[in-house]
Design a protein around this motif. Structure first.
Motif, short mmCIF file in Angstrom:
data_model
loop_
_atom_site.label_atom_id
_atom_site.label_comp_id
_atom_site.label_asym_id
_atom_site.label_seq_id
_atom_site.Cartn_x
_atom_site.Cartn_y
_atom_site.Cartn_z
N PRO A 73 -5.72 4.36 12.90
CA PRO A 73 -4.54 3.59 12.47
C PRO A 73 -3.79 4.29 11.34
O PRO A 73 -4.41 4.83 10.40
CB PRO A 73 -5.15 2.26 12.01
CG PRO A 73 -6.42 2.14 12.76
CD PRO A 73 -6.95 3.53 12.91
N LEU A 74 -2.48 4.28 11.43
CA LEU A 74 -1.65 4.96 10.43
C LEU A 74 -1.30 4.03 9.28
O LEU A 74 -0.84 2.91 9.50
CB LEU A 74 -0.36 5.47 11.07
CG LEU A 74 -0.51 6.52 12.18
CD1 LEU A 74 0.84 6.78 12.85
CD2 LEU A 74 -1.07 7.81 11.61
N ALA A 75 -1.50 4.50 8.06
CA ALA A 75 -1.07 3.73 6.89
C ALA A 75 0.40 3.99 6.60
O ALA A 75 1.11 3.13 6.06
CB ALA A 75 -1.91 4.12 5.67
N LYS A 76 0.87 5.17 6.97
CA LYS A 76 2.28 5.53 6.77
C LYS A 76 2.60 6.74 7.63
O LYS A 76 1.70 7.42 8.15
CB LYS A 76 2.55 5.87 5.31
CG LYS A 76 1.76 7.07 4.79
CD LYS A 76 2.05 7.36 3.33
CE LYS A 76 1.22 8.55 2.84
NZ LYS A 76 1.50 8.86 1.42
N ILE A 77 3.88 7.01 7.81
CA ILE A 77 4.33 8.22 8.49
C ILE A 77 5.15 9.02 7.49
O ILE A 77 6.30 8.66 7.18
CB ILE A 77 5.16 7.90 9.76
CG1 ILE A 77 4.29 7.15 10.78
CG2 ILE A 77 5.70 9.19 10.37
CD1 ILE A 77 5.02 6.75 12.03
N ASP A 78 4.55 10.06 6.97
CA ASP A 78 5.20 10.93 5.99
C ASP A 78 5.77 12.12 6.75
O ASP A 78 5.03 12.98 7.24
CB ASP A 78 4.17 11.38 4.96
CG ASP A 78 4.77 12.24 3.86
OD1 ASP A 78 5.94 12.67 4.01
OD2 ASP A 78 4.07 12.50 2.85
N THR A 79 7.09 12.18 6.87
CA THR A 79 7.72 13.23 7.68
C THR A 79 7.73 14.59 7.00
O THR A 79 8.29 15.54 7.54
CB THR A 79 9.16 12.83 8.05
OG1 THR A 79 9.90 12.56 6.86
CG2 THR A 79 9.16 11.60 8.94
N LEU A 86 5.96 16.01 13.53
CA LEU A 86 5.80 15.94 14.99
C LEU A 86 6.26 14.59 15.52
O LEU A 86 7.02 14.51 16.50
CB LEU A 86 4.34 16.19 15.35
CG LEU A 86 4.01 16.25 16.85
CD1 LEU A 86 4.56 17.53 17.46
CD2 LEU A 86 2.50 16.16 17.08
N TYR A 87 5.81 13.51 14.87
CA TYR A 87 6.22 12.16 15.31
C TYR A 87 7.74 12.01 15.20
O TYR A 87 8.38 11.44 16.09
CB TYR A 87 5.55 11.08 14.46
CG TYR A 87 4.04 11.15 14.41
CD1 TYR A 87 3.29 11.65 15.46
CD2 TYR A 87 3.35 10.70 13.28
CE1 TYR A 87 1.90 11.72 15.40
CE2 TYR A 87 1.96 10.74 13.21
CZ TYR A 87 1.25 11.26 14.26
OH TYR A 87 -0.13 11.32 14.19
N GLU A 88 8.31 12.52 14.12
CA GLU A 88 9.76 12.41 13.90
C GLU A 88 10.53 13.12 15.01
O GLU A 88 11.51 12.57 15.55
CB GLU A 88 10.12 13.00 12.54
CG GLU A 88 11.62 12.92 12.22
CD GLU A 88 11.95 13.58 10.90
OE1 GLU A 88 12.92 13.14 10.26
OE2 GLU A 88 11.27 14.56 10.52
N LYS A 89 10.08 14.31 15.37
CA LYS A 89 10.78 15.07 16.42
C LYS A 89 10.69 14.35 17.77
O LYS A 89 11.67 14.27 18.52
CB LYS A 89 10.19 16.47 16.53
CG LYS A 89 10.90 17.36 17.56
CD LYS A 89 10.34 18.76 17.59
CE LYS A 89 10.74 19.54 16.37
NZ LYS A 89 10.37 20.97 16.48
#
Length: 373
Positions: A73-79, A86-89
């Motif tokens: 589980p992700l606590a945050k997505i730090d771009t 990778l998630y941002e792209k």
């Protein structure tokens, strides 16, 4: 017409049912949405930045991969981090990611069977190294007018019911008399409203695995002529078919360990393998396991295998295997890349059956992180 992403997920779950996955494995949709038309699918082993760029060039808006991009589980997505970038792209380019991991490993006709086929393990007597899932069995009992007995039986057989071991089309039929009185608002196939009817019927009994029971019941109801169908479904204390990790079986032709090592290199297109054992030693029975298989050395030995072909063998495991007389060939974790072409071919065929114009391609990039210098 392009297939919807949810349709492609359903097709993948025919190949690798989600309930086959090891507990806690991260499978299924991991990022994006499947509720959209899919013009092109890219099949990949890993989802790296280079693979995402490949998907963008190809015009693919769905990546079907073996290795997950989100493990916990992700606590945050730090771009600013590699994973965040990778998630941002992926999100910016509307590319969804669907994962089939251990469910693709264990399923019949999945990664471990593909490995076994490539290395010459005979189909007869081939077994798993460790069972992961056993399909529970149920007994389906349905009451049918004599005129529709054959039609209902055939519908159930076509749906996969009635298999016991290596026998199919198994059923038991008993003749009897059914009674019923159609009530107000009914439209009975036989009889009249308010009148008690006595009808010659048959009781059909058939074994149905849990994995297909919903489809089998739907097929039965569709073939049955009655408005209200009398049927029972109850569990039985018999073992169903099991699926598991790894494969073990006899080679179609015995070889030496050195010859097998060369076969592994050619089959998986790897420049080298690590070998534990005497190269001239004979090999008659072989175990394979895609990915990391160090903890399955004992399983392989217990199953009577002479050699285990798997990846990520550590130093101490190699010494323990050598002391126990167990031979190992380690071609690395990346041999699971064989899934790319095979999944792409499977999806292409299934989409063609549906007359879909969705294209399926496989990644041509190597995601092997190691270099031999």
């Amino acid at each position: 017409m392009f297939a919807n992403g949810q349709t492609i997920a359903q097709l993948m779950e025919q190949l690798a049912p989600k309930h086959y996955a090891v507990e806690g494995d991260r499978i299924g949709l991991q990022l994006g949405t499947l509720n959209k038309p899919i013009p092109k699918v890219l099949v990949a082993l890993d989802v790296t930045d280079e693979v995402v760029e490949e998907a963008i060039r190809e015009g693919a808006n769905l990546i079907v991969a073996h290795h997950a991009i989100i493990f916990r589980p992700l606590a945050k997505i730090d771009t600013s981090t590699p994973a965040g970038k990778l998630y941002e792209k992926l999100i910016k380019h509307d590319i969804a990611v669907y994962i089939a991991h251990t469910n693709l490993d264990v399923t019949d006709g999945g990664i471990n069977d593909w490995m076994a086929d490539l290395l010459g393990i005979a189909q007869e007597g081939r077994a798993s190294l460790e069972d992961v899932h056993m399909d529970k069995l149920f007994k389906l009992v349905v009451f049918v007018p004599e005129s529709h007995s054959e039609k209902v039986q055939q519908a159930l057989w076509n749906a996969g019911a009635g298999t016991i071991g290596h026998y199919d089309h198994c059923s038991f039929v008993i003749e009897g008399t059914g009674t019923f009185r159609p009530g107000e608002g009914t439209n009975p196939f036989i009889g009249e409203q308010g009148k008690l009817e006595r009808v010659k019927e048959v009781r059909i009994e058939m074994i149905v695995p849990h994995s297909i029971h919903r489809g089998a019941i739907q097929a039965m109801l569709k073939a049955h002529p009655y408005e209200e169908v009398a049927y029972d479904l109850y569990p039985i204390d018999l073992k169903g078919r099991s699926v598991g990790l790894g494969r073990v079986g006899k080679l179609e032709q015995p070889v030496t360990l050195g010859e097998l090592a060369e076969r592994v290199k050619a089959a998986f297109e790897v420049p080298f393998v690590r070998v534990v054992g005497e190269l001239k030693a004979p090999v008659r029975k072989l175990a394979v396991l895609g990915g990391s298989g160090a903890k399955y050395v004992r399983h392989s030995s217990f199953a009577g295998a002479d050699v285990l072909v798997t990846g990520d063998i550590d130093y101490h495991t190699a010494h323990d295997a050598l002391a126990a007389g167990m031979m190992i060939i380690d071609p690395g974790h990346n041999v699971e890349k064989i899934m790319k072409t095979r999944v792409a071919e499977w999806l292409t065929a299934k989409l063609a059956e549906r007359k879909s114009t969705t294209a399926v391609v496989y990644s041509v990039l190597s995601t092997e992180p190691f270099q031999l210098i």
